[in-house]
Design a protein around this motif. Structure first.
Motif, mmCIF file in Angstrom:
data_model
loop_
_atom_site.group_PDB
_atom_site.id
_atom_site.type_symbol
_atom_site.label_atom_id
_atom_site.label_comp_id
_atom_site.label_asym_id
_atom_site.label_seq_id
_atom_site.Cartn_x
_atom_site.Cartn_y
_atom_site.Cartn_z
ATOM 1 N N VAL A 80 35.293 68.161 96.468
ATOM 2 C CA VAL A 80 34.653 67.056 95.754
ATOM 3 C C VAL A 80 33.342 66.730 96.454
ATOM 4 N N LEU A 81 32.243 66.888 95.739
ATOM 5 C CA LEU A 81 30.918 66.636 96.300
ATOM 6 C C LEU A 81 30.321 65.413 95.625
ATOM 7 N N VAL A 82 29.809 64.500 96.435
ATOM 8 C CA VAL A 82 29.307 63.217 95.958
ATOM 9 C C VAL A 82 27.793 63.183 96.061
ATOM 10 N N ARG A 83 27.123 62.934 94.927
ATOM 11 C CA ARG A 83 25.660 62.878 94.904
ATOM 12 C C ARG A 83 25.187 61.457 94.631
ATOM 13 N N GLU A 84 24.116 61.079 95.302
ATOM 14 C CA GLU A 84 23.522 59.768 95.039
ATOM 15 C C GLU A 84 22.818 59.798 93.682
ATOM 16 N N LEU A 85 23.005 58.758 92.893
ATOM 17 C CA LEU A 85 22.430 58.683 91.558
ATOM 18 C C LEU A 85 21.146 57.868 91.553
ATOM 19 N N THR A 86 20.349 58.080 90.516
ATOM 20 C CA THR A 86 19.104 57.351 90.339
ATOM 21 C C THR A 86 19.058 56.800 88.918
ATOM 22 N N ALA A 87 17.969 56.143 88.588
ATOM 23 C CA ALA A 87 17.814 55.578 87.246
ATOM 24 C C ALA A 87 17.844 56.659 86.170
ATOM 25 N N ILE A 88 17.528 57.891 86.541
ATOM 26 C CA ILE A 88 17.569 58.998 85.584
ATOM 27 C C ILE A 88 18.985 59.215 85.068
ATOM 28 N N ASP A 89 19.969 58.837 85.875
ATOM 29 C CA ASP A 89 21.371 59.049 85.513
ATOM 30 C C ASP A 89 21.970 57.870 84.747
ATOM 31 N N ARG A 90 21.169 56.912 84.332
ATOM 32 C CA ARG A 90 21.696 55.692 83.724
ATOM 33 C C ARG A 90 22.532 55.978 82.464
ATOM 34 N N GLU A 91 22.055 56.896 81.613
ATOM 35 C CA GLU A 91 22.795 57.195 80.385
ATOM 36 C C GLU A 91 24.144 57.834 80.693
ATOM 37 N N ARG A 92 24.192 58.686 81.705
ATOM 38 C CA ARG A 92 25.473 59.286 82.085
ATOM 39 C C ARG A 92 26.412 58.219 82.644
ATOM 40 N N LEU A 93 25.860 57.252 83.366
ATOM 41 C CA LEU A 93 26.673 56.147 83.867
ATOM 42 C C LEU A 93 27.278 55.361 82.706
ATOM 43 N N LEU A 94 26.467 55.098 81.701
ATOM 44 C CA LEU A 94 26.951 54.356 80.546
ATOM 45 C C LEU A 94 28.075 55.116 79.854
ATOM 46 N N THR A 95 27.889 56.407 79.677
ATOM 47 C CA THR A 95 28.927 57.235 79.048
ATOM 48 C C THR A 95 30.220 57.178 79.856
ATOM 49 N N HIS A 96 30.086 57.223 81.165
ATOM 50 C CA HIS A 96 31.261 57.174 82.045
ATOM 51 C C HIS A 96 32.025 55.866 81.861
ATOM 52 N N PHE A 97 31.340 54.747 81.940
ATOM 53 C CA PHE A 97 32.027 53.457 81.869
ATOM 54 C C PHE A 97 32.601 53.186 80.486
ATOM 55 N N LEU A 98 31.912 53.617 79.439
ATOM 56 C CA LEU A 98 32.419 53.413 78.088
ATOM 57 C C LEU A 98 33.677 54.235 77.834
ATOM 58 N N ALA A 99 33.875 55.301 78.614
ATOM 59 C CA ALA A 99 35.054 56.147 78.453
ATOM 60 C C ALA A 99 36.305 55.529 79.069
ATOM 61 N N LEU A 100 36.158 54.463 79.853
ATOM 62 C CA LEU A 100 37.316 53.804 80.462
ATOM 63 C C LEU A 100 38.092 53.032 79.397
ATOM 64 N N ASP A 101 39.416 53.141 79.428
ATOM 65 C CA ASP A 101 40.217 52.387 78.468
ATOM 66 C C ASP A 101 40.380 50.943 78.949
ATOM 67 N N GLU A 102 41.143 50.150 78.199
ATOM 68 C CA GLU A 102 41.241 48.720 78.499
ATOM 69 C C GLU A 102 41.816 48.461 79.892
ATOM 70 N N ASP A 103 42.868 49.179 80.255
ATOM 71 C CA ASP A 103 43.482 48.961 81.562
ATOM 72 C C ASP A 103 42.534 49.366 82.681
ATOM 73 N N ASP A 104 41.821 50.469 82.484
ATOM 74 C CA ASP A 104 40.855 50.909 83.488
ATOM 75 C C ASP A 104 39.735 49.880 83.655
ATOM 76 N N ARG A 105 39.291 49.315 82.540
ATOM 77 C CA ARG A 105 38.228 48.305 82.604
ATOM 78 C C ARG A 105 38.724 47.045 83.315
ATOM 79 N N LEU A 106 39.968 46.688 83.072
ATOM 80 C CA LEU A 106 40.546 45.531 83.753
ATOM 81 C C LEU A 106 40.561 45.740 85.257
ATOM 82 N N LEU A 107 40.995 46.910 85.685
ATOM 83 C CA LEU A 107 41.078 47.192 87.111
ATOM 84 C C LEU A 107 39.706 47.396 87.741
ATOM 85 N N ARG A 108 38.753 47.901 86.979
ATOM 86 C CA ARG A 108 37.419 48.141 87.525
ATOM 87 C C ARG A 108 36.581 46.870 87.610
#
Length: 222
Positions: free
Chosen positions: A27-55
């Motif tokens: 597992v390799l972890v990369r630092e993100l920038t503003a260029i990755d904002r749309e991918r971040l949005l896609t990631h968070f929108l993919a979380l279901d209700e329980d995941d959003r509650l815990l996050r």
């Protein structure tokens, strides 16, 4: 200021260290920038209700998540990500720096891992990367807030030696960090270089795959 607290974490994989002998990639972890904002949005929108509650500590609708992602200040906070072969963010860690109190500086950490990517140690890797970044940016205390029923997050906090306080179904965990040294600085640099190289390889493979697919209809027709 972020619209949602970055520290309420969703369930993290219980496997602290991925098994390379089982054929699993590191597992390799990369630092993100503003260029990755749309991918971040896609990631968070993919979380279901329980995941959003815990996050986020509550079940938040899509427009709140959109505002949260839009408000992330990459010049102030640090955001980390783990990408799969399709360049999708399977795990995200958000390190938010809190106002300093004298010579004491605290950073708050929140993490989310997609259900399809759990069991690979992604959450642990994101936590470790956040901890080393905190050390190297003169943070003296790493802080996590989450629901106390998040047993896997509590497991990681306990394994890291964090002091944990419970109240009203929630938990606060604190980790005192040692000052940065040459080892921590070098370790972070090497980790980032490896993640950037890995991302470049995945991007090239993705582009080659798309190019190949674009020629497939012509090849079949011939």
């Amino acid at each position: 200021m972020n619209l949602l607290p970055p520290s309420s974490a969703e369930p993290i994989a219980s496997n602290d260290r991925p098994s390379l002998s089982a054929g699993r990639a590191p597992v390799l972890v990369r630092e993100l920038t503003a260029i990755d904002r749309e991918r971040l949005l896609t990631h968070f929108l993919a979380l279901d209700e329980d995941d959003r509650l815990l996050r986020f500590g509550q079940v938040v609708p899509n427009h709140v998540i959109e505002n949260y992602v839009r408000a992330i200040d990459f010049t102030r906070d640090t955001v980390f990500g783990v990408f799969n072969s399709k360049l999708e963010l399977t795990g995200v860690g958000h390190l938010a720096y809190l106002p300093a109190e004298g010579d004491k500086r605290t950073a708050e950490f929140g993490v989310s891992v997609l259900e399809s990517a759990r069991g690979q140690g992604i959450g642990t890797r994101l936590f470790e990367r956040a901890a080393i970044r905190s050390r190297n940016t003169h943070v003296t205390m790493l802080y996590i807030h989450c629901l106390s029923r998040n047993s896997t997050m509590m497991h990681i906090a306990k394994k890291a030696g964090m002091k944990i306080e419970y109240a009203y179904g929630e938990a606060d965990a604190y980790l005192t960090l040692s000052p940065a040294d040459q080892s921590s600085i070098l370790a972070e640099m090497l980790q980032e270089q490896a993640a950037v190289f890995d991302y470049a390889l995945k991007r090239q493979a993705r582009q080659a795959s798309r190019l190949f697919e674009s020629f497939m209809p012509a090849a079949v027709a011939a």
